[in-house]
Design a protein around this motif. Structure first.
Motif, PDB file in Angstrom:
ATOM      1  N   VAL A 193       0.860  -1.187   0.000  1.00  0.00           N
ATOM      2  CA  VAL A 193       0.000   0.000   0.000  1.00  0.00           C
ATOM      3  C   VAL A 193       0.892   1.230   0.000  1.00  0.00           C
ATOM      4  O   VAL A 193       2.100   1.140   0.219  1.00  0.00           O
ATOM      5  N   TYR A 194       0.291   2.383  -0.261  1.00  0.00           N
ATOM      6  CA  TYR A 194       1.015   3.639  -0.068  1.00  0.00           C
ATOM      7  C   TYR A 194       0.208   4.525   0.867  1.00  0.00           C
ATOM      8  O   TYR A 194      -0.969   4.249   1.149  1.00  0.00           O
ATOM      9  N   VAL A 195       0.823   5.583   1.374  1.00  0.00           N
ATOM     10  CA  VAL A 195       0.183   6.451   2.362  1.00  0.00           C
ATOM     11  C   VAL A 195       0.143   7.878   1.844  1.00  0.00           C
ATOM     12  O   VAL A 195       1.173   8.421   1.420  1.00  0.00           O
ATOM     13  N   ILE A 196      -1.049   8.474   1.854  1.00  0.00           N
ATOM     14  CA  ILE A 196      -1.202   9.892   1.541  1.00  0.00           C
ATOM     15  C   ILE A 196      -0.998  10.669   2.836  1.00  0.00           C
ATOM     16  O   ILE A 196      -1.827  10.595   3.753  1.00  0.00           O
ATOM     17  N   VAL A 197       0.088  11.403   2.939  1.00  0.00           N
ATOM     18  CA  VAL A 197       0.465  12.071   4.185  1.00  0.00           C
ATOM     19  C   VAL A 197      -0.455  13.258   4.447  1.00  0.00           C
ATOM     20  O   VAL A 197      -0.631  14.135   3.578  1.00  0.00           O
ATOM     21  N   THR A 198      -1.037  13.294   5.636  1.00  0.00           N
ATOM     22  CA  THR A 198      -1.901  14.410   6.037  1.00  0.00           C
ATOM     23  C   THR A 198      -1.297  15.222   7.179  1.00  0.00           C
ATOM     24  O   THR A 198      -1.692  16.371   7.394  1.00  0.00           O
ATOM     25  N   ASP A 199      -0.355  14.635   7.921  1.00  0.00           N
ATOM     26  CA  ASP A 199       0.207  15.332   9.072  1.00  0.00           C
ATOM     27  C   ASP A 199       1.576  14.736   9.385  1.00  0.00           C
ATOM     28  O   ASP A 199       1.833  13.564   9.133  1.00  0.00           O
ATOM     29  N   GLY A 200       2.464  15.583   9.922  1.00  0.00           N
ATOM     30  CA  GLY A 200       3.767  15.100  10.356  1.00  0.00           C
ATOM     31  C   GLY A 200       4.930  15.631   9.543  1.00  0.00           C
ATOM     32  O   GLY A 200       6.072  15.599  10.002  1.00  0.00           O
ATOM     33  N   ILE A 201       4.663  16.101   8.313  1.00  0.00           N
ATOM     34  CA  ILE A 201       5.704  16.679   7.461  1.00  0.00           C
ATOM     35  C   ILE A 201       5.227  18.033   6.970  1.00  0.00           C
ATOM     36  O   ILE A 201       4.189  18.128   6.302  1.00  0.00           O
ATOM     37  N   SER A 202       5.959  19.088   7.276  1.00  0.00           N
ATOM     38  CA  SER A 202       5.599  20.431   6.830  1.00  0.00           C
ATOM     39  C   SER A 202       6.458  20.794   5.625  1.00  0.00           C
ATOM     40  O   SER A 202       7.682  20.953   5.731  1.00  0.00           O
ATOM     41  N   LEU A 203       5.812  20.911   4.465  1.00  0.00           N
ATOM     42  CA  LEU A 203       6.536  21.197   3.219  1.00  0.00           C
ATOM     43  C   LEU A 203       6.207  22.572   2.663  1.00  0.00           C
ATOM     44  O   LEU A 203       6.782  22.979   1.661  1.00  0.00           O
ATOM     45  N   GLY A 204       5.293  23.276   3.265  1.00  0.00           N
ATOM     46  CA  GLY A 204       4.878  24.560   2.710  1.00  0.00           C
ATOM     47  C   GLY A 204       4.154  24.406   1.394  1.00  0.00           C
ATOM     48  O   GLY A 204       4.185  25.300   0.550  1.00  0.00           O
ATOM     49  N   ALA A 205       3.501  23.247   1.219  1.00  0.00           N
ATOM     50  CA  ALA A 205       2.804  22.964  -0.034  1.00  0.00           C
ATOM     51  C   ALA A 205       1.363  22.584   0.270  1.00  0.00           C
ATOM     52  O   ALA A 205       0.988  22.343   1.422  1.00  0.00           O
ATOM     53  N   GLU A 206       0.561  22.523  -0.774  1.00  0.00           N
ATOM     54  CA  GLU A 206      -0.837  22.148  -0.612  1.00  0.00           C
ATOM     55  C   GLU A 206      -0.935  20.657  -0.318  1.00  0.00           C
ATOM     56  O   GLU A 206      -0.456  19.827  -1.102  1.00  0.00           O
ATOM     57  N   PRO A 207      -1.520  20.286   0.814  1.00  0.00           N
ATOM     58  CA  PRO A 207      -1.644  18.857   1.119  1.00  0.00           C
ATOM     59  C   PRO A 207      -2.636  18.188   0.182  1.00  0.00           C
ATOM     60  O   PRO A 207      -3.509  18.840  -0.399  1.00  0.00           O
ATOM     61  N   ILE A 208      -2.490  16.888   0.046  1.00  0.00           N
ATOM     62  CA  ILE A 208      -3.392  16.120  -0.809  1.00  0.00           C
ATOM     63  C   ILE A 208      -4.700  15.884  -0.063  1.00  0.00           C
ATOM     64  O   ILE A 208      -4.707  15.425   1.074  1.00  0.00           O
ATOM     65  N   LEU A 209      -5.800  16.223  -0.723  1.00  0.00           N
ATOM     66  CA  LEU A 209      -7.117  16.025  -0.136  1.00  0.00           C
ATOM     67  C   LEU A 209      -7.888  15.025  -0.980  1.00  0.00           C
ATOM     68  O   LEU A 209      -8.004  15.193  -2.197  1.00  0.00           O
ATOM     69  N   ILE A 210      -8.384  13.975  -0.330  1.00  0.00           N
ATOM     70  CA  ILE A 210      -9.188  12.975  -1.025  1.00  0.00           C
ATOM     71  C   ILE A 210     -10.551  12.904  -0.353  1.00  0.00           C
ATOM     72  O   ILE A 210     -10.733  13.339   0.785  1.00  0.00           O
ATOM     73  N   ASP A 211     -11.511  12.356  -1.068  1.00  0.00           N
ATOM     74  CA  ASP A 211     -12.885  12.278  -0.568  1.00  0.00           C
ATOM     75  C   ASP A 211     -13.057  10.995   0.229  1.00  0.00           C
ATOM     76  O   ASP A 211     -13.120   9.903  -0.340  1.00  0.00           O
ATOM     77  N   ILE A 212     -13.114  11.121   1.559  1.00  0.00           N
ATOM     78  CA  ILE A 212     -13.334   9.973   2.439  1.00  0.00           C
ATOM     79  C   ILE A 212     -14.778  10.035   2.909  1.00  0.00           C
ATOM     80  O   ILE A 212     -15.193  10.975   3.586  1.00  0.00           O
ATOM     81  N   ARG A 213     -15.550   9.036   2.552  1.00  0.00           N
ATOM     82  CA  ARG A 213     -16.967   9.011   2.880  1.00  0.00           C
ATOM     83  C   ARG A 213     -17.190   8.560   4.316  1.00  0.00           C
ATOM     84  O   ARG A 213     -16.574   7.603   4.783  1.00  0.00           O
ATOM     85  N   ASP A 214     -18.082   9.263   5.011  1.00  0.00           N
ATOM     86  CA  ASP A 214     -18.534   8.769   6.306  1.00  0.00           C
ATOM     87  C   ASP A 214     -19.380   7.518   6.088  1.00  0.00           C
ATOM     88  O   ASP A 214     -20.019   7.350   5.040  1.00  0.00           O
ATOM     89  N   GLN A 215     -19.376   6.666   7.102  1.00  0.00           N
ATOM     90  CA  GLN A 215     -20.100   5.405   6.961  1.00  0.00           C
ATOM     91  C   GLN A 215     -21.594   5.656   6.799  1.00  0.00           C
ATOM     92  O   GLN A 215     -22.204   6.453   7.507  1.00  0.00           O
ATOM     93  N   SER A 216     -22.191   4.976   5.844  1.00  0.00           N
ATOM     94  CA  SER A 216     -23.626   5.092   5.610  1.00  0.00           C
ATOM     95  C   SER A 216     -24.155   3.748   5.132  1.00  0.00           C
ATOM     96  O   SER A 216     -23.401   2.895   4.651  1.00  0.00           O
ATOM     97  N   LEU A 217     -25.463   3.581   5.276  1.00  0.00           N
ATOM     98  CA  LEU A 217     -26.113   2.342   4.876  1.00  0.00           C
ATOM     99  C   LEU A 217     -26.609   2.472   3.440  1.00  0.00           C
ATOM    100  O   LEU A 217     -27.318   3.416   3.102  1.00  0.00           O
ATOM    101  N   GLU A 218     -26.231   1.513   2.599  1.00  0.00           N
ATOM    102  CA  GLU A 218     -26.684   1.498   1.217  1.00  0.00           C
ATOM    103  C   GLU A 218     -27.627   0.323   1.018  1.00  0.00           C
ATOM    104  O   GLU A 218     -27.425  -0.760   1.576  1.00  0.00           O
ATOM    105  N   ILE A 219     -28.670   0.547   0.216  1.00  0.00           N
ATOM    106  CA  ILE A 219     -29.662  -0.486  -0.077  1.00  0.00           C
ATOM    107  C   ILE A 219     -29.580  -0.846  -1.555  1.00  0.00           C
ATOM    108  O   ILE A 219     -29.648   0.030  -2.415  1.00  0.00           O
ATOM    109  N   ASN A 220     -29.411  -2.130  -1.813  1.00  0.00           N
ATOM    110  CA  ASN A 220     -29.455  -2.624  -3.187  1.00  0.00           C
ATOM    111  C   ASN A 220     -30.916  -2.966  -3.494  1.00  0.00           C
ATOM    112  O   ASN A 220     -31.433  -3.997  -3.043  1.00  0.00           O
TER     113      ASN A 220
END
Length: 252
Positions: free
Chosen positions: A191-218
């Motif tokens: 796997v790889y890791v998208i860094v969100t905290d711990g390294i300060s680079l003065g750059a725009e951090p990577i933002l991805i869409d993480i969904r909150d848990q929800s119930l889906e009906i088929n």
């Protein structure tokens, strides 16, 4: 005189018929339960899963725990600035929508009991390659305690882009990156890791869409569930109808 329903129903052949109807209904009920288990499913990350955990609890060289993707993990890793690359065709979530640009990724080493392991880190996003080139030149070769999202490898995507004679990758494909990382061979994380905290680079951090848990009906399988329930009831209805017909014949 028409005999009562129960006087006919308790005859051996109709008791046997009732047993057969019950057996058919049980089969349909089992199919109903199987279909029902596929009707409702939880997607996204629950509140319990949103808290960061040690990367070793989710993945390591040679293994990935189920449900590990899009989970926050912490790990101590040493950057290797000489093994950094830029990845094209990356999407960034912003308030005004999705923006296309580039990622800066790097190899890092994680010290494990069995020795060091290679872990790819996605560090920053930019719409301009020059910005990431400048950040790469200032990357320190040191250890950081980082937090980030665990993500699966992308499929290999060929690209013909070059910048200053250097290839621009088309995806974060770990199988490809292992061959690009130079020097001593190490075991690698799958796997790889998208860094969100711990390294300060003065750059725009990577933002991805993480969904909150929800119930889906088929809804298709929900329809099949109702269909099996209907068939189970029909089995008893047919038995009842046959008994009623027998009552009518005995009354004539």
């Amino acid at each position: 005189m028409k005999p009562s329903f129960f006087s006919v129903a308790r005859q051996p052949k109709w008791i046997g018929g009732l047993a057969l109807a019950a057996l058919v209904a049980i089969v349909f009920s089992l199919l109903l339960q199987w279909q029902l288990s596929r009707t409702f499913s939880y997607v996204g990350v629950s509140q319990e899963q949103a808290a960061p955990v040690a990367l070793s609890e989710l993945a390591g060289p040679g293994y990935i725990q189920p449900g590990s993707f899009d989970r926050l993990a912490t790990v101590e890793a040493t950057l290797n600035p000489s093994q950094t690359f830029i990845v094209d065709n990356r999407l960034q979530f912003r308030d005004d929508g999705l923006v296309e640009g580039y990622w800066l990724i790097t190899n890092s080493l994680v010290q494990l009991e069995q020795g060091p392991a290679s872990l790819t880190l996605a560090l920053a996003f930019s719409t301009e390659i020059d910005d990431l080139i400048q950040i790469r030149q200032g990357l320190p070769e040191k250890s950081f305690s980082i937090t980030g999202y665990v993500e699966p490898s992308d499929p290999v995507a060929d690209t013909e882009l070059f910048y200053e004679g250097e290839p621009i990758l088309g995806s974060v494909a770990l199988a490809q990156l292992v061959n690009l990382y130079q020097g001593q061979e190490f075991v690698s994380y799958p796997v790889y890791v998208i860094v969100t905290d711990g390294i300060s680079l003065g750059a725009e951090p990577i933002l991805i869409d993480i969904r909150d848990q929800s119930l889906e009906i088929n809804w298709l399988t929900a329809f099949y569930t109702l269909e099996w329930a209907f068939f189970a009831l029909v089995a008893f209805y047919l038995w009842w109808r046959l008994v009623q017909d027998e009552r009518e014949r005995l009354a004539t």
